[in-house]
Design an enzyme around this catalytic site. Structure first.
Site, PDB file in Angstrom:
ATOM      1  N   GLU A 115      -2.842  17.516  41.296  1.00 19.24           N
ATOM      2  CA  GLU A 115      -1.791  18.161  42.091  1.00 19.24           C
ATOM      3  C   GLU A 115      -1.140  19.307  41.327  1.00 19.24           C
ATOM      4  O   GLU A 115      -0.157  19.103  40.607  1.00 19.24           O
ATOM      5  CB  GLU A 115      -0.693  17.152  42.469  1.00 19.24           C
ATOM      6  N   GLU A 149      -5.650  11.117  47.767  1.00 18.59           N
ATOM      7  CA  GLU A 149      -4.491  10.274  47.464  1.00 18.59           C
ATOM      8  C   GLU A 149      -3.503  10.338  48.609  1.00 18.59           C
ATOM      9  O   GLU A 149      -3.202  11.417  49.119  1.00 18.59           O
ATOM     10  CB  GLU A 149      -3.811  10.765  46.172  1.00 18.59           C
TER      11      GLU A 149
HETATM   12  C1  IDC Z   1       3.725   8.155  40.697  1.00 19.52           C
HETATM   13  C2  IDC Z   1       3.629   6.689  40.333  1.00 19.52           C
HETATM   14  C3  IDC Z   1       4.863   6.273  39.601  1.00 19.52           C
HETATM   15  C4  IDC Z   1       5.107   7.220  38.431  1.00 19.52           C
HETATM   16  C5  IDC Z   1       5.136   8.665  38.912  1.00 19.52           C
HETATM   17  C6  IDC Z   1       5.278   9.672  37.777  1.00 19.52           C
HETATM   18  O1  IDC Z   1       3.462   5.941  41.514  1.00 19.52           O
HETATM   19  O2  IDC Z   1       4.726   4.929  39.140  1.00 19.52           O
HETATM   20  O3  IDC Z   1       6.344   6.907  37.824  1.00 19.52           O
HETATM   21  O4  IDC Z   1       3.926   8.936  39.557  1.00 19.52           O
HETATM   22  O5  IDC Z   1       4.184   9.650  36.947  1.00 19.52           O
HETATM   23  C7  IDC Z   1       1.799  11.887  43.458  1.00 19.52           C
HETATM   24  C8  IDC Z   1       1.048  11.786  42.195  1.00 19.52           C
HETATM   25  C9  IDC Z   1       1.095  10.390  41.631  1.00 19.52           C
HETATM   26  C10 IDC Z   1       2.457   9.776  41.878  1.00 19.52           C
HETATM   27  C11 IDC Z   1       2.642   9.624  43.376  1.00 19.52           C
HETATM   28  C12 IDC Z   1       3.946   8.947  43.786  1.00 19.52           C
HETATM   29  O6  IDC Z   1      -0.286  12.215  42.301  1.00 19.52           O
HETATM   30  O7  IDC Z   1       0.819  10.456  40.248  1.00 19.52           O
HETATM   31  O8  IDC Z   1       2.493   8.512  41.260  1.00 19.52           O
HETATM   32  N1  IDC Z   1       2.567  10.935  43.982  1.00 19.52           N
HETATM   33  O9  IDC Z   1       5.046   9.694  43.336  1.00 19.52           O
HETATM   34  N2  IDC Z   1       1.849  12.936  44.258  1.00 19.52           N
HETATM   35  C13 IDC Z   1       2.698  12.673  45.274  1.00 19.52           C
HETATM   36  C14 IDC Z   1       3.168  11.393  45.110  1.00 19.52           C
END
Ligand code: IDC
Length: 313
Positions: A154, A242
């Protein structure tokens, strides 16, 4: 519901990879080796460095046999969560990728190797490491017909599409030199939402490239589907590597109704999708509840609310 696409969830005695073989991109669609559209349905790990226990053959087998998943995404953070570029754990993380690919291959499942940029919002920030990583992965997996490369989870907080496109144009030839046909997923700006902008000026000159769309149904709704429709109308092949039905933080209230709207949209357009995340972290996007300790043969009691919803999908 009438099945218009070859559904890899229907095994009929063969695994998803036996049934579909190598995947290609035709127009906006992912197709199998017979040229029929396929809609892969998958599960993403959380960061494999932090939750290595779910990179496990029993866990993948349960997802295949009980959830009818055809795809596993191995999310390898590049910075946070013991990320590849900052912790000196490269060998350990690559060993986890190797195991994950091996298990998926043994089970006849497709597998995404995900270079999970997030806090390092610009893919160019760790580009040298990305180049070396994809050189090594594509040399190792060139003879696998089930490996998909995702080159930047992303892009966010800065890079516009020309900057991301430039990165893609640097990485794609490195993979193509070793692995001439594998599907490659290219992230898009604004946390992989600006597919409509990428569609104005896609990467040229390579086959089997798809563009990444991510959504979290608690936050992203019809307006983001409109961006996806605009991209499809311009002929851009989309892949949802995702998504969640929580809010964009990965936590908070689930929006199942909006999640169902999204799934209907994805199925109507034969867009493959992968749900975030296979862990027992105490957050609503985790597919297991925080009391669950098993790494396979998940029962209803192990599943979170999102886990139950997704398994039923
Ligand atoms: C989130 C994880 C969370 C972590 C956060 C930061 O669920 O546990 O604390 O990242 O690292 C994304 C990302 C993905 C995110 C997810 C939810 O690709 O890494 O995971 N998210 O926030 N993009 C949109 C949402």
């Amino acid at each position: 519901m009438e099945k218009s696409v070859s559904d890899p969830a229907v095994f009929e005695g063969s695994t998803p990879v036996q049934a579909n073989g190598r995947l290609y991109v035709k127009g906006t669609k992912l197709v199998n080796e017979k040229g029929d559209p396929v809609c892969l349905k998958g599960v993403s790990t959380h960061g494999i460095g932090r939750y290595p226990q779910y990179v496990d053959p029993d866990s993948f087998r349960t997802l295949r046999d009980q959830w009818h998943a055809s795809l596993i995404r191995l999310a390898m953070y590049t910075e946070e969560f013991d990320g590849y570029c900052i912790t000196g754990k490269q060998e350990e993380l690559k060993a986890l990728i190797d195991r994950g690919v091996q298990y998926a291959t043994d089970l006849g499942m497709y597998v995404i190797i995900d270079w999970h940029i997030l806090s390092d919002g610009h893919p160019a920030k760790n580009q040298k490491e990305a180049e070396a990583f994809f050189e090594e992965m594509s040399a190792k997996y060139k003879d696998h017909n089930n490996v998909i490369y995702e080159i930047c989870n992303e892009p966010n907080s800065g890079p516009d599409w020309p900057a991301v496109k430039k990165y893609a144009e640097d990485i794609i030839p490195i993979i193509r030199k070793n692995d001439p046909e594998a599907v490659i997923l290219v992230g898009t700006p604004t946390w992989s939402q600006d597919v409509d902008i990428a569609a104005e000026d896609p990467v040229r000159g390579y086959a089997n490239i798809m563009y990444v769309l991510h959504f979290y149904a608690g936050t992203h709704k019809e307006a983001l589907r409109d961006k996806a429709r605009a991209a499809l109308q311009k002929g851009l092949p989309l892949f949802v590597s995702e998504f969640g039905i929580s809010d964009a933080s990965g936590d908070g209230e689930l929006d199942k109704a909006e999640g169902n709207n999204w799934i209907r949209f994805l199925k109507e357009n034969d867009i493959s999708f992968v749900c975030w995340n296979l862990s027992n972290k105490a957050e609503s996007s985790a597919l297991l509840n925080s009391a669950s300790t098993v790494t396979g043969n998940f029962t209803d009691e192990d599943l979170s609310e999102q886990g139950m919803w997704y398994r039923n999908i």
